[in-house]
Design a protein around this motif. Structure first.
Motif, PDB file in Angstrom:
ATOM      1  N   ASN A 235      -1.222  10.765  -5.750  1.00 14.35           N
ATOM      2  CA  ASN A 235      -0.584  10.179  -4.568  1.00 14.35           C
ATOM      3  C   ASN A 235      -0.402   8.684  -4.744  1.00 14.35           C
ATOM      4  O   ASN A 235       0.600   8.111  -4.315  1.00 14.35           O
ATOM      5  CB  ASN A 235      -1.421  10.488  -3.325  1.00 14.35           C
ATOM      6  CG  ASN A 235      -0.754  10.009  -2.057  1.00 14.35           C
ATOM      7  OD1 ASN A 235       0.407  10.293  -1.813  1.00 14.35           O
ATOM      8  ND2 ASN A 235      -1.481   9.269  -1.249  1.00 14.35           N
ATOM      9  N   MET A 236      -1.392   8.030  -5.384  1.00 13.06           N
ATOM     10  CA  MET A 236      -1.323   6.588  -5.561  1.00 13.06           C
ATOM     11  C   MET A 236      -0.142   6.212  -6.453  1.00 13.06           C
ATOM     12  O   MET A 236       0.637   5.307  -6.120  1.00 13.06           O
ATOM     13  CB  MET A 236      -2.630   6.071  -6.176  1.00 13.06           C
ATOM     14  CG  MET A 236      -2.638   4.565  -6.448  1.00 13.06           C
ATOM     15  SD  MET A 236      -4.177   4.041  -7.236  1.00 13.06           S
ATOM     16  CE  MET A 236      -4.044   4.903  -8.810  1.00 13.06           C
ATOM     17  N   PHE A 237       0.030   6.920  -7.577  1.00 18.33           N
ATOM     18  CA  PHE A 237       1.125   6.601  -8.483  1.00 18.33           C
ATOM     19  C   PHE A 237       2.475   6.879  -7.831  1.00 18.33           C
ATOM     20  O   PHE A 237       3.451   6.151  -8.041  1.00 18.33           O
ATOM     21  CB  PHE A 237       0.984   7.385  -9.782  1.00 18.33           C
ATOM     22  CG  PHE A 237      -0.180   6.931 -10.632  1.00 18.33           C
ATOM     23  CD1 PHE A 237      -0.333   5.598 -10.982  1.00 18.33           C
ATOM     24  CD2 PHE A 237      -1.125   7.849 -11.071  1.00 18.33           C
ATOM     25  CE1 PHE A 237      -1.397   5.183 -11.751  1.00 18.33           C
ATOM     26  CE2 PHE A 237      -2.196   7.439 -11.842  1.00 18.33           C
ATOM     27  CZ  PHE A 237      -2.333   6.107 -12.184  1.00 18.33           C
ATOM     28  N   THR A 238       2.538   7.961  -7.032  1.00 17.35           N
ATOM     29  CA  THR A 238       3.790   8.266  -6.345  1.00 17.35           C
ATOM     30  C   THR A 238       4.147   7.158  -5.366  1.00 17.35           C
ATOM     31  O   THR A 238       5.296   6.717  -5.286  1.00 17.35           O
ATOM     32  CB  THR A 238       3.671   9.607  -5.607  1.00 17.35           C
ATOM     33  OG1 THR A 238       3.369  10.634  -6.554  1.00 17.35           O
ATOM     34  CG2 THR A 238       4.968   9.943  -4.890  1.00 17.35           C
ATOM     35  N   ARG A 239       3.160   6.696  -4.610  1.00 16.81           N
ATOM     36  CA  ARG A 239       3.418   5.632  -3.623  1.00 16.81           C
ATOM     37  C   ARG A 239       3.734   4.305  -4.308  1.00 16.81           C
ATOM     38  O   ARG A 239       4.552   3.527  -3.822  1.00 16.81           O
ATOM     39  CB  ARG A 239       2.217   5.488  -2.702  1.00 16.81           C
ATOM     40  CG  ARG A 239       1.982   6.722  -1.831  1.00 16.81           C
ATOM     41  CD  ARG A 239       0.827   6.532  -0.889  1.00 16.81           C
ATOM     42  NE  ARG A 239       1.037   5.397  -0.008  1.00 16.81           N
ATOM     43  CZ  ARG A 239       0.126   4.933   0.843  1.00 16.81           C
ATOM     44  NH1 ARG A 239      -1.057   5.496   0.898  1.00 16.81           N
ATOM     45  NH2 ARG A 239       0.402   3.900   1.613  1.00 16.81           N
ATOM     46  N   LEU A 240       3.054   4.046  -5.446  1.00 13.62           N
ATOM     47  CA  LEU A 240       3.341   2.803  -6.156  1.00 13.62           C
ATOM     48  C   LEU A 240       4.769   2.786  -6.683  1.00 13.62           C
ATOM     49  O   LEU A 240       5.424   1.742  -6.711  1.00 13.62           O
ATOM     50  CB  LEU A 240       2.347   2.621  -7.309  1.00 13.62           C
ATOM     51  CG  LEU A 240       0.910   2.234  -6.914  1.00 13.62           C
ATOM     52  CD1 LEU A 240       0.023   2.191  -8.149  1.00 13.62           C
ATOM     53  CD2 LEU A 240       0.889   0.896  -6.177  1.00 13.62           C
ATOM     54  N   SER A 241       5.266   3.978  -7.110  1.00 12.60           N
ATOM     55  CA  SER A 241       6.633   4.044  -7.620  1.00 12.60           C
ATOM     56  C   SER A 241       7.671   3.869  -6.522  1.00 12.60           C
ATOM     57  O   SER A 241       8.844   3.638  -6.808  1.00 12.60           O
ATOM     58  CB  SER A 241       6.861   5.381  -8.334  1.00 12.60           C
ATOM     59  OG  SER A 241       6.771   6.457  -7.420  1.00 12.60           O
ATOM     60  N   GLN A 242       7.249   3.991  -5.251  1.00 10.19           N
ATOM     61  CA  GLN A 242       8.180   3.886  -4.131  1.00 10.19           C
ATOM     62  C   GLN A 242       8.028   2.585  -3.364  1.00 10.19           C
ATOM     63  O   GLN A 242       8.581   2.445  -2.272  1.00 10.19           O
ATOM     64  CB  GLN A 242       7.976   5.073  -3.176  1.00 10.19           C
ATOM     65  CG  GLN A 242       8.272   6.415  -3.819  1.00 10.19           C
ATOM     66  CD  GLN A 242       7.962   7.574  -2.894  1.00 10.19           C
ATOM     67  OE1 GLN A 242       7.373   7.400  -1.837  1.00 10.19           O
ATOM     68  NE2 GLN A 242       8.361   8.771  -3.298  1.00 10.19           N
ATOM     69  N   VAL A 243       7.247   1.649  -3.907  1.00 12.59           N
ATOM     70  CA  VAL A 243       7.059   0.368  -3.222  1.00 12.59           C
ATOM     71  C   VAL A 243       8.397  -0.353  -3.118  1.00 12.59           C
ATOM     72  O   VAL A 243       9.112  -0.523  -4.107  1.00 12.59           O
ATOM     73  CB  VAL A 243       6.033  -0.498  -3.975  1.00 12.59           C
ATOM     74  CG1 VAL A 243       6.001  -1.905  -3.396  1.00 12.59           C
ATOM     75  CG2 VAL A 243       4.656   0.131  -3.896  1.00 12.59           C
TER      76      VAL A 243
ATOM     77  N   GLN B 110       6.563   4.539   6.566  1.00  9.70           N
ATOM     78  CA  GLN B 110       5.532   3.511   6.674  1.00  9.70           C
ATOM     79  C   GLN B 110       4.772   3.583   7.995  1.00  9.70           C
ATOM     80  O   GLN B 110       3.547   3.474   8.028  1.00  9.70           O
ATOM     81  CB  GLN B 110       6.168   2.124   6.511  1.00  9.70           C
ATOM     82  CG  GLN B 110       6.665   1.837   5.105  1.00  9.70           C
ATOM     83  CD  GLN B 110       7.177   0.425   4.955  1.00  9.70           C
ATOM     84  OE1 GLN B 110       7.334  -0.299   5.933  1.00  9.70           O
ATOM     85  NE2 GLN B 110       7.464   0.026   3.726  1.00  9.70           N
TER      86      GLN B 110
ATOM     87  N   ARG C 212      -7.075   7.234   6.261  1.00  9.53           N
ATOM     88  CA  ARG C 212      -7.002   7.237   4.807  1.00  9.53           C
ATOM     89  C   ARG C 212      -7.562   8.552   4.277  1.00  9.53           C
ATOM     90  O   ARG C 212      -8.362   9.232   4.927  1.00  9.53           O
ATOM     91  CB  ARG C 212      -7.783   6.061   4.210  1.00  9.53           C
ATOM     92  CG  ARG C 212      -7.403   4.711   4.808  1.00  9.53           C
ATOM     93  CD  ARG C 212      -5.903   4.496   4.861  1.00  9.53           C
ATOM     94  NE  ARG C 212      -5.298   4.522   3.535  1.00  9.53           N
ATOM     95  CZ  ARG C 212      -4.004   4.635   3.319  1.00  9.53           C
ATOM     96  NH1 ARG C 212      -3.168   4.781   4.344  1.00  9.53           N
ATOM     97  NH2 ARG C 212      -3.523   4.638   2.086  1.00  9.53           N
TER      98      ARG C 212
END
Length: 254
Positions: free
Chosen positions: A27-35, A234, A242
């Motif tokens: 989930n973290m990598f997915t969200r980081l890619s969508q920043v 957002q 969390r």
């Protein structure tokens, strides 16, 4: 505190964290890619090919073959004399009018109490009561061997005050025609405003006779209706606990 004691206490918590790391990482990598990017919309696909899709199976009457009367244009079993543009077959589109204004107010209160008192002794039993002290200590009184009492009480109070209002329209697609002529419909709608996506989903079974001349149907005429209204983005993300807190809420017994 010894190292062994610390290890035994932290072992389960460490195992939980290690199990959650792969899920959190994905989930973290997915969200980081969508920043900095707007939430992506779901591509339009065939609902019947999606994972988890199951055709509806309901009790159906025996099919009847159409019969034509002599010198007549009318066909038995026909629902209309002239063909119209209302949805009747797979792939057709119709409008679902959703207007929900529900309210519920419930209040319950329960109170319960119980008290019990039990005692057991052997004042006289063929003279055997005098031999009790040979088996039990001398302080034991045969006339009052056992005495027990108990009491319990519980009080419960609950209340519900709910109000729901939802008014909107959505276009749905006929995904299946049942043997008795009823239609299975499914509709999805997504609207993105800035960094928030609003999602609407509706599915269920309708009768062709209930579809109006404007090719629309009310939500309360949909059998087995499933209506979902929500969003993602957002704002929705900030309103959710969390993932660590959600995991703890699910596994902690107290």
């Amino acid at each position: 505190m010894s190292f062994t004691t610390l290890k035994s206490r932290t072992g389960p918590a460490l195992a939980l964290v290690l199990c959650a790391l792969p899920l959190a990482g994905c989930n973290m990598f997915t969200r980081l890619s969508q920043v900095g990017e707007t939430p992506s919309l779901t591509p339009i696909t065939n609902p019947t090919t999606q994972a988890g899709y199951q055709p509806v199976s309901m009790p159906m009457p025996a099919p009847e073959a159409p019969a034509y009367a002599a010198n007549s244009l009318w066909r038995s079993g026909a629902r209309a004399f002239f063909k119209d543009q209302r949805a009747t077959k797979r792939g057709d589109i119709l409008t679902v009018n959703i207007s929900i204004a529900d309210s519920a107010s419930l209040s319950n209160q329960t109170s319960r109490g119980r008290t019990g008192d039990e005692s057991l002794g052997i004042p006289n039993l063929f003279g055997l009561e005098t031999k009790v002290n040979k088996v039990l200590p001398n302080e034991v009184d045969a006339s009052s061997l056992v005495s027990a009492n108990s009491s319990g009480s519980s009080t419960g109070t609950g209340s519900i005050d709910r109000k729901e209002t939802l008014t909107l329209n959505i276009a749905a697609i006929v995904t299946q025609v049942l043997p008795n002529g009823n239609l299975v419909i499914e509709g999805k709608q997504e609207v993105r405003v800035n960094f928030e996506v609003r999602e609407l989903y509706v599915t269920g079974m309708v009768r062709p006779e209930d579809i109006s001349a404007t090719n629309a149907i009310a939500f309360d005429q949909i059998a087995e209706a499933r209506i979902a209204y929500g969003g993602r983005g957002q704002i929705t993300d900030m309103q959710q606990p969390r993932y660590g807190q959600q995991v703890l809420d699910a596994i902690l017994p107290f």
